[in-house]
Design a protein around this motif. Structure first.
Motif, PDB file in Angstrom:
ATOM      1  N   VAL A   1       1.011  -1.116  -0.144  1.00  0.00           N
ATOM      2  CA  VAL A   1      -0.375  -0.216  -0.416  1.00  0.00           C
ATOM      3  C   VAL A   1       1.564   1.260   0.325  1.00  0.00           C
ATOM      4  O   VAL A   1       1.829   1.248   0.606  1.00  0.00           O
ATOM      5  CB  VAL A   1      -0.800   0.205   1.462  1.00  0.00           C
ATOM      6  N   HIS A   2       0.497   2.118  -1.057  1.00  0.00           N
ATOM      7  CA  HIS A   2       1.350   2.712  -0.952  1.00  0.00           C
ATOM      8  C   HIS A   2       0.524   4.662  -0.294  1.00  0.00           C
ATOM      9  O   HIS A   2      -0.738   4.597  -1.490  1.00  0.00           O
ATOM     10  CB  HIS A   2       2.160   3.696  -2.469  1.00  0.00           C
ATOM     11  N   ARG A   3       1.125   5.823  -0.027  1.00  0.00           N
ATOM     12  CA  ARG A   3       0.064   6.250  -0.147  1.00  0.00           C
ATOM     13  C   ARG A   3       0.643   7.746  -0.738  1.00  0.00           C
ATOM     14  O   ARG A   3       1.480   8.431  -0.727  1.00  0.00           O
ATOM     15  CB  ARG A   3      -0.309   7.210   1.755  1.00  0.00           C
ATOM     16  N   GLY A   4      -0.063   8.925  -1.135  1.00  0.00           N
ATOM     17  CA  GLY A   4      -0.060  10.334  -1.371  1.00  0.00           C
ATOM     18  C   GLY A   4      -0.794  11.485  -1.281  1.00  0.00           C
ATOM     19  O   GLY A   4      -2.169  10.806  -0.689  1.00  0.00           O
ATOM     20  N   ASP A   5      -0.296  12.083  -0.694  1.00  0.00           N
ATOM     21  CA  ASP A   5      -0.899  13.734   0.037  1.00  0.00           C
ATOM     22  C   ASP A   5      -1.396  14.002  -1.160  1.00  0.00           C
ATOM     23  O   ASP A   5      -0.414  14.593  -2.290  1.00  0.00           O
ATOM     24  CB  ASP A   5       0.024  14.550   0.562  1.00  0.00           C
ATOM     25  N   GLY A   6      -2.953  15.117  -1.320  1.00  0.00           N
ATOM     26  CA  GLY A   6      -2.995  15.851  -2.304  1.00  0.00           C
ATOM     27  C   GLY A   6      -3.348  14.617  -3.477  1.00  0.00           C
ATOM     28  O   GLY A   6      -3.341  13.543  -4.068  1.00  0.00           O
ATOM     29  N   MET A   7      -3.256  15.646  -4.815  1.00  0.00           N
ATOM     30  CA  MET A   7      -3.233  15.633  -6.505  1.00  0.00           C
ATOM     31  C   MET A   7      -2.679  14.678  -7.131  1.00  0.00           C
ATOM     32  O   MET A   7      -2.232  14.034  -8.359  1.00  0.00           O
ATOM     33  CB  MET A   7      -4.199  16.283  -6.896  1.00  0.00           C
ATOM     34  N   ASP A   8      -1.095  14.917  -6.739  1.00  0.00           N
ATOM     35  CA  ASP A   8      -0.339  14.939  -7.040  1.00  0.00           C
ATOM     36  C   ASP A   8       1.177  14.862  -6.377  1.00  0.00           C
ATOM     37  O   ASP A   8       0.441  14.354  -4.979  1.00  0.00           O
ATOM     38  CB  ASP A   8       0.365  16.510  -7.998  1.00  0.00           C
ATOM     39  N   GLY A   9       2.159  14.796  -7.129  1.00  0.00           N
ATOM     40  CA  GLY A   9       3.447  13.899  -5.948  1.00  0.00           C
ATOM     41  C   GLY A   9       3.559  12.580  -5.807  1.00  0.00           C
ATOM     42  O   GLY A   9       2.676  12.147  -6.350  1.00  0.00           O
ATOM     43  N   ASP A  10       4.536  12.761  -5.662  1.00  0.00           N
ATOM     44  CA  ASP A  10       4.890  11.085  -4.917  1.00  0.00           C
ATOM     45  C   ASP A  10       3.964  10.249  -4.279  1.00  0.00           C
ATOM     46  O   ASP A  10       3.715  10.773  -2.505  1.00  0.00           O
ATOM     47  CB  ASP A  10       6.734  11.253  -4.267  1.00  0.00           C
ATOM     48  N   PHE A  11       4.184   9.344  -4.740  1.00  0.00           N
ATOM     49  CA  PHE A  11       3.482   8.128  -3.131  1.00  0.00           C
ATOM     50  C   PHE A  11       4.584   7.624  -1.679  1.00  0.00           C
ATOM     51  O   PHE A  11       6.059   7.428  -2.400  1.00  0.00           O
ATOM     52  CB  PHE A  11       2.989   7.305  -3.799  1.00  0.00           C
ATOM     53  N   GLN A  12       4.757   7.208  -1.234  1.00  0.00           N
ATOM     54  CA  GLN A  12       5.334   6.444   0.225  1.00  0.00           C
ATOM     55  C   GLN A  12       4.947   5.041   0.502  1.00  0.00           C
ATOM     56  O   GLN A  12       3.239   4.933   0.476  1.00  0.00           O
ATOM     57  CB  GLN A  12       5.244   7.789   1.020  1.00  0.00           C
ATOM     58  N   PRO A  13       5.482   4.328   0.280  1.00  0.00           N
ATOM     59  CA  PRO A  13       5.060   2.860   1.446  1.00  0.00           C
ATOM     60  C   PRO A  13       4.732   2.969   2.661  1.00  0.00           C
ATOM     61  O   PRO A  13       5.364   3.533   3.636  1.00  0.00           O
ATOM     62  CB  PRO A  13       6.412   2.217   0.576  1.00  0.00           C
ATOM     63  N   MET A  14       3.697   2.296   2.396  1.00  0.00           N
ATOM     64  CA  MET A  14       2.676   2.487   3.921  1.00  0.00           C
ATOM     65  C   MET A  14       2.801   1.250   4.843  1.00  0.00           C
ATOM     66  O   MET A  14       2.596   1.212   6.053  1.00  0.00           O
ATOM     67  CB  MET A  14       2.076   3.453   4.175  1.00  0.00           C
ATOM     68  N   TYR A  15       2.625   0.130   3.946  1.00  0.00           N
ATOM     69  CA  TYR A  15       2.498  -1.433   4.270  1.00  0.00           C
ATOM     70  C   TYR A  15       2.750  -2.322   3.372  1.00  0.00           C
ATOM     71  O   TYR A  15       2.632  -1.975   2.015  1.00  0.00           O
ATOM     72  CB  TYR A  15       0.750  -1.064   4.494  1.00  0.00           C
ATOM     73  N   ASN A  16       3.096  -3.098   3.913  1.00  0.00           N
ATOM     74  CA  ASN A  16       3.805  -5.120   3.107  1.00  0.00           C
ATOM     75  C   ASN A  16       2.713  -6.008   4.373  1.00  0.00           C
ATOM     76  O   ASN A  16       3.639  -6.388   5.307  1.00  0.00           O
ATOM     77  CB  ASN A  16       5.226  -4.468   2.946  1.00  0.00           C
ATOM     78  N   GLY A  17       2.063  -6.237   3.972  1.00  0.00           N
ATOM     79  CA  GLY A  17       1.657  -7.909   4.649  1.00  0.00           C
ATOM     80  C   GLY A  17       0.976  -8.818   3.398  1.00  0.00           C
ATOM     81  O   GLY A  17       0.725  -8.229   3.002  1.00  0.00           O
TER      82      GLY A  17
END
Length: 204
Positions: free
Chosen positions: A101-117
């Motif tokens: 699971v990756h999360r991004g803030d706003g409509m643009d910008g990079d995603f950050q990994p949040m979960y691996n399971g």
């Protein structure tokens, strides 16, 4: 003629499907499922009739990366928490061992990994109310994960969901308004009772 399938009887058509009839001495089977075993057999035909079936040849198709997770949803659980859930997709011929699971803030910008399971849901906490968040999910098997796509205005196609968290003060304001209404109503009732008591002379 070539017949991919799975049959125990060399002269039976059970489990076999005719896929080619012609003069070529080779045939390329397409649209097969990844990570599956198939069998093929061939017979020759002339003006007199058909030959017996050849010996069966077995082969295994290679596995591939899983498809995107299905039915991805994002649900707000309060002003700072989002529950991301999905269903397992076709595994590409090899068991799925993890979801990312990756999360991004706003409509643009990079995603950050949040979960691996291995669970088919993830609860994001500590978010800021009044902001929009984007989540994307991909599955991984022994071959690897599906290449990630950026979010766009068509989240269903690329398996991405967007959610705007409502500001916390909106609910607080409504709650305070309800409490004020109850207080004003109770105070009005008390003043009315005191007024009636004064008129009847029962108040000392």
């Amino acid at each position: 003629m070539a017949y991919p399938g799975n049959s125990q009887d060399p002269e039976s058509d059970q489990g076999f499907t005719p896929v080619y009839e012609g003069e070529e001495k080779r045939y390329k089977a397409a649209r097969l499922l990844p990570g599956n075993e198939y069998k093929a057999r061939v017979k020759a035909v002339n003006i007199i009739g058909e030959s017996p079936w050849s010996q069966e040849a077995a082969f295994m198709t290679e596995a591939t990366v899983p498809s995107p997770p299905e039915f991805l949803t994002c649900t707000a659980n309060g002003a700072d928490t989002v529950l991301v859930s999905w269903q397992a997709p076709p595994d590409g011929g090899a068991p799925i061992h993890a979801y990312q699971v990756h999360r991004g803030d706003g409509m643009d910008g990079d995603f950050q990994p949040m979960y691996n399971g291995s669970d088919c849901q993830y609860q994001a906490t500590g978010l800021l109310s009044g902001l929009q968040y984007r989540f994307r999910v991909r599955a991984e098997n022994e071959v690897g994960p599906l290449r990630q796509h950026p979010c766009s205005h068509n989240p269903e196609k690329i398996n991405c969901c967007c959610l705007l968290l409502k500001p916390a003060f909106a609910n607080s304001t409504q709650h305070m308004k309800q409490k004020c209404n109850v207080t004003e109503h109770s105070l009005f009732g008390l003043l009315k009772q005191l007024s009636l008591a004064c008129v009847s002379g029962s108040l000392v």
